[in-house]
Structures are given as structure tokens and as C-alpha cells.
Design an enzyme around this catalytic site. Structure first.
Site, short mmCIF file in Angstrom:
data_model
loop_
_atom_site.label_atom_id
_atom_site.label_comp_id
_atom_site.label_asym_id
_atom_site.label_seq_id
_atom_site.Cartn_x
_atom_site.Cartn_y
_atom_site.Cartn_z
N SER A 1 0.83 -1.21 0.00
CA SER A 1 0.00 0.00 0.00
C SER A 1 0.86 1.25 0.00
O SER A 1 1.97 1.27 0.54
CB SER A 1 -0.87 -0.01 1.26
OG SER A 1 -1.44 1.25 1.48
N TYR B 1 -2.12 -1.38 11.02
CA TYR B 1 -2.39 -1.90 9.67
C TYR B 1 -1.26 -1.51 8.72
O TYR B 1 -0.69 -2.34 8.01
CB TYR B 1 -3.72 -1.37 9.13
CG TYR B 1 -3.79 -1.37 7.63
CD1 TYR B 1 -4.01 -2.56 6.94
CD2 TYR B 1 -3.57 -0.21 6.89
CE1 TYR B 1 -4.03 -2.58 5.57
CE2 TYR B 1 -3.59 -0.21 5.52
CZ TYR B 1 -3.81 -1.40 4.85
OH TYR B 1 -3.79 -1.42 3.48
N LYS C 1 1.97 -3.73 6.54
CA LYS C 1 2.39 -3.69 5.13
C LYS C 1 3.90 -3.44 5.04
O LYS C 1 4.60 -4.05 4.23
CB LYS C 1 1.62 -2.60 4.37
CG LYS C 1 0.14 -2.91 4.19
CD LYS C 1 -0.10 -4.18 3.37
CE LYS C 1 -1.55 -4.56 3.27
NZ LYS C 1 -1.76 -5.92 2.74
C1 UD1 Z 1 -6.81 4.16 3.79
C2 UD1 Z 1 -5.39 3.81 4.17
C3 UD1 Z 1 -4.77 2.93 3.10
C4 UD1 Z 1 -5.61 1.71 2.93
C5 UD1 Z 1 -7.01 2.12 2.52
C6 UD1 Z 1 -7.88 0.90 2.37
C7 UD1 Z 1 -4.03 5.39 5.45
C8 UD1 Z 1 -3.31 6.68 5.44
N1 UD1 Z 1 -4.61 5.03 4.29
O1 UD1 Z 1 -6.76 5.03 2.68
O2 UD1 Z 1 -3.49 2.54 3.47
O3 UD1 Z 1 -5.04 0.89 1.96
O4 UD1 Z 1 -7.55 2.99 3.54
O5 UD1 Z 1 -8.71 0.65 3.41
O6 UD1 Z 1 -4.08 4.73 6.44
N2 UD1 Z 1 -13.19 10.50 3.53
C9 UD1 Z 1 -14.23 11.34 3.89
N3 UD1 Z 1 -15.37 10.80 4.42
C10 UD1 Z 1 -15.52 9.45 4.61
C11 UD1 Z 1 -14.46 8.59 4.23
C12 UD1 Z 1 -13.31 9.15 3.71
O7 UD1 Z 1 -14.13 12.57 3.75
O8 UD1 Z 1 -16.57 9.03 5.11
C13 UD1 Z 1 -11.96 11.07 2.95
C14 UD1 Z 1 -10.72 10.80 3.77
O9 UD1 Z 1 -10.49 11.84 4.69
C15 UD1 Z 1 -9.65 10.76 2.68
C16 UD1 Z 1 -10.38 10.22 1.46
O10 UD1 Z 1 -11.76 10.42 1.72
O11 UD1 Z 1 -9.22 12.03 2.37
C17 UD1 Z 1 -10.11 8.76 1.20
O12 UD1 Z 1 -10.36 8.02 2.39
P1 UD1 Z 1 -10.41 6.43 2.41
O13 UD1 Z 1 -11.25 5.94 1.31
O14 UD1 Z 1 -10.74 6.01 3.81
O15 UD1 Z 1 -8.92 5.97 2.05
P2 UD1 Z 1 -7.52 6.41 2.69
O16 UD1 Z 1 -7.67 6.89 4.07
O17 UD1 Z 1 -6.84 7.30 1.72
#
Ligand code: UD1
Length: 342
Positions: A127, A152, A156
Site C-alpha cells: 500500500s 495496519y 504492510k
Molecule cells: C486508507 C489507508 C490505506 C488503505 C485504505 C484501504 C491510510 C493513510 N490510508 O486510505 O493505506 O489501503 O484505507 O482501506 O491509512 N473520507 C471522507 N469521508 C468518509 C471517508 C473518507 O471525507 O466518510 C476522505 C478521507 O479523509 C480521505 C479520502 O476520503 O481524504 C479517502 O479516504 P479512504 O477511502 O478512507 O482511504 P484512505 O484513508 O486514503
């Protein structure tokens, strides 16, 4: 080329899409999955797309004896794609021992089998989380690895180190670690897609479930970041593009095109996209307004990251083909199909 491949975690989100692409390329797929975070019905979805049911074994990779039994009965499997792992960032902070035990012991058991049963090739699911918040963007494979922000993420990093050290000592084994950015979307047939159990943690399933009326509203985690629109930036790639990269990586190993016995590739589009841009894409392809509210930042989120995928482009001849809109459309179609809303 020996086309018998073991896919661990093959009923999961990325695993199931990869099984489809492998079968489309004539591979004979054996899936091992303990079904703790996936549904056996995914096999029907795979079969509906490819017309071929993969061999399935419900097995926990931490059960070393049963795993060895599996390889004894299937001595002609010569390669592994290893997806099976726990992946919820927040849960890993609450239950670190569970995460370290599951993700590390399963990898160690598999690697012992590679050595003992002479299975030379493995593709490992890593990842972009290993980079933390990089100083320089886009991030290439030689960017420094930063201290993991969650157990987590650490599994990795440790997983990559275990593979690196083992392959340094065993030159007859080879592996490729693929560092994914943010996979989204679903198979265009809508037969398989992302199936989070309970409330989704990730952005896109949260959006599609909100659009389908299952969640009341999306919470946007922060609009005060140092980015053009204030929301976080990620590199979102279509899961079918990602699945195809696994087939390319596996063939690279099986055909001996690899340059080292351990290689690492970033898999992303090379383009950073904000949370608001993902919402806009959803609204564009569905014609629906999404209900959302900006709330505080989510602890542990990094501000911005996107890939430099040029090594995978040049060395593996792989590049993403689908757009953000394609991915959002497929995620929505999958949600509608799964909820029987169309
Ligand atoms: C996270 C993990 C990544 C993992 C992936 C899969 C970290 C830094 N990243 O990615 O390693 O492989 O999950 O599970 O640990 N967001 C919102 N509202 C929501 C959900 C998300 O605003 O309800 C935003 C988050 O703040 C972020 C973006 O959407 O900016 C993507 O979030 P998400 O889909 O959870 O993925 P990551 O956090 O990037």
C-alpha cells in the site's frame, strides 16, 4: 508457462476482480479465503462473468498445518498472489495484536510453504500507506518509507521487509510488491464490487451508500487542508485497472522478465483528486445530488498523496485506462445492482 495460481483473499474486493482478470487470461485459479470479511456468493459473481468457477478452499492462512496440507494436495501450483489480510485502519489501532498476528503470521506461513514446496513466485499486496505524508509529490518507489501511522500500515511495511529479507537469502524465490494507491469502482458487469461489512470506512462506498439512502449523509473529513479546495487529495484508480496490473506482474515473474528477484511498483493514475472532486464526479455520472456535511479532520489522515506510476508504466507496460467518472459510474451501478434498486 504454469498457469495454476493460488489467490489468497480471492473473494475479497481486489482479490475477486483479480481472479476475473486471471481467468480471462487463461489462468487456473485456486482461491483460499477464510471468509471473515467476504461472502461466498462472490464466487457466483466471478462465475457469471467468466463462465468458470475457481477452485475454492475455506482456510485460515494462520493455520499452518491445513495450509501445508493444501500445498501437499496441489503440488503443481507455482505462484501465489497474496491479498488475504485485515485492512481497516481504525480497527487496527484498537486491536493491534489481532492485526499483527493475522497479517504477519499468514505471510510467514505462506513464505515457509514457498520455500518448502518450491513455489517460486509471489505477488504481494502492499500500500501507498508505507510512504506516510511524502515531502515530494508525486511519490516514486525510492521515496523514503515513513514510520507507519497505524498497525495496519505497519503490517504492510513489515510484510515488505519480510519478503525482501527472505528473497535476499533465497535467490531461487522471486516476488513483486505492488503499492496500491486508492482502488475504487467495480466490475463493469456489476456482478462483483466492493462489499464493506457494516458502516464503510472508505470514501466511495460511503458515497454510493449515501446515494442509495442507506446512510444519511457523507461526512467530509476536513476542508481546511493546504490543497486547492481544502479537502484531502488521493490517487483513485479503477479496481479493474488494478486487477490487470496483478496479471501483468505475475506474468513478468513467470516469464522471467523481472530484473531483480524482488521488485516494487507503485500502482496509481499519477493524478491527485480531492474529496470534493470525487463527490462532483458522483453527481455528474448519476445526475443525483449527494447529501454531505463538512466535519473535523479524521485523525491519521494525510493531506495529499498521488503516485508517480512511471516505473510500472515503463517496466511492466501497465497504465490505468479507466477515468474517475468510469470508476464512480461502475461503483454506483454495482450499488444499485446489489441493493436490487434497478
Ligand atoms: C486508507 C489507508 C490505506 C488503505 C485504505 C484501504 C491510510 C493513510 N490510508 O486510505 O493505506 O489501503 O484505507 O482501506 O491509512 N473520507 C471522507 N469521508 C468518509 C471517508 C473518507 O471525507 O466518510 C476522505 C478521507 O479523509 C480521505 C479520502 O476520503 O481524504 C479517502 O479516504 P479512504 O477511502 O478512507 O482511504 P484512505 O484513508 O486514503
Amino acid at each position: 508457462m504454469n498457469k495454476k495460481v493460488l489467490v489468497t483473499g480471492g473473494t475479497g474486493y481486489i482479490g475477486s476482480h483479480t481472479v476475473v482478470e486471471l481467468q480471462n487470461e487463461g489462468f487456473e485459479v485456486f482461491i483460499i479465503d477464510n471468509l471473515v470479511n467476504s461472502d461466498i456468493k462472490v464466487l457466483d459473481g466471478i462465475t457469471a462473468i467468466t463462465g468458470k468457477k475457481p477452485v475454492f478452499e475455506q482456510l485460515d492462512l494462520c493455520d499452518s498445518e491445513r495450509l501445508r496440507g493444501f500445498f501437499s494436495l496441489n503440488p503443481d501450483i507455482e505462484s501465489i498472489i497474496h491479498f488475504a489480510a485485515y485492512k481497516a485502519v481504525g480497527e487496527s489501532v484498537e486491536k493491534p495484536v489481532l492485526y499483527y498476528y493475522n497479517n504477519i503470521v499468514s505471510l510467514l506461513n505462506l513464505m515457509k510453504c514457498m520455500r518448502d514446496f518450491r513455489i517460486p513466485s509471489m505477488v504481494f499486496s502492499s500500500s501507498c500507506t508505507v510512504y506516510g505524508q511524502p515531502d515530494k509529490l508525486p511519490v516514486s518507489e525510492d521515496s523514503p518509507i515513513q514510520e507507519a501511522v497505524s498497525p495496519y500500515g505497519n503490517t504492510k511495511q513489515i510484510g515488505e521487509e519480510i519478503i525482501r529479507d527472505t528473497l535476499h537469502a533465497c535467490k531461487d524465490l522471486k516476488a513483486i510488491s505492488l503499492r496500491y494507491f486508492n482502488p475504487i469502482g467495480a466490475h463493469p458487469s456489476s456482478h462483483i464490487g466492493e462489499l464493506p461489512i457494516g458502516e464503510p470506512e472508505n470514501l466511495v462506498p460511503y458515497i454510493t451508500q449515501t446515494g442509495a439512502g442507506i446512510r444519511e449523509e457523507l461526512r467530509v473529513f476536513g476542508d481546511d487542508y493546504d490543497t486547492p479546495d481544502g479537502s484531502c487529495i488521493r490517487d483513485y484508480l479503477h479496481v479493474v485497472d488494478l486487477a490487470q496490473a496483478h496479471v501483468v506482474a505475475l506474468k513478468r515473474l513467470l516469464e522471467g522478465q523481472n530484473k531483480e528477484n524482488y521488485e516494487i511498483f507503485n500502482l496509481g493514475t499519477g493524478k491527485g483528486v480531492s474529496v470534493f472532486e470525487v463527490i462532483e464526479s458522483f453527481e455528474r455520472v448519476t445526475g443525483k445530488k449527494l447529501k454531505y456535511r463538512v466535519v473535523d479532520r479524521r485523525p491519521g489522515d494525510i493531506e495529499k498523496i498521488w503516485a508517480d506510476p512511471s516505473l510500472a508504466n515503463k517496466e511492466m507496460g501497465w497504465a490505468t485506462r479507466y477515468s474517475l467518472d468510469d470508476a464512480m459510474k461502475s461503483a454506483w451501478d454495482w450499488e444499485l445492482n446489489y441493493r436490487k434498486l434497478k
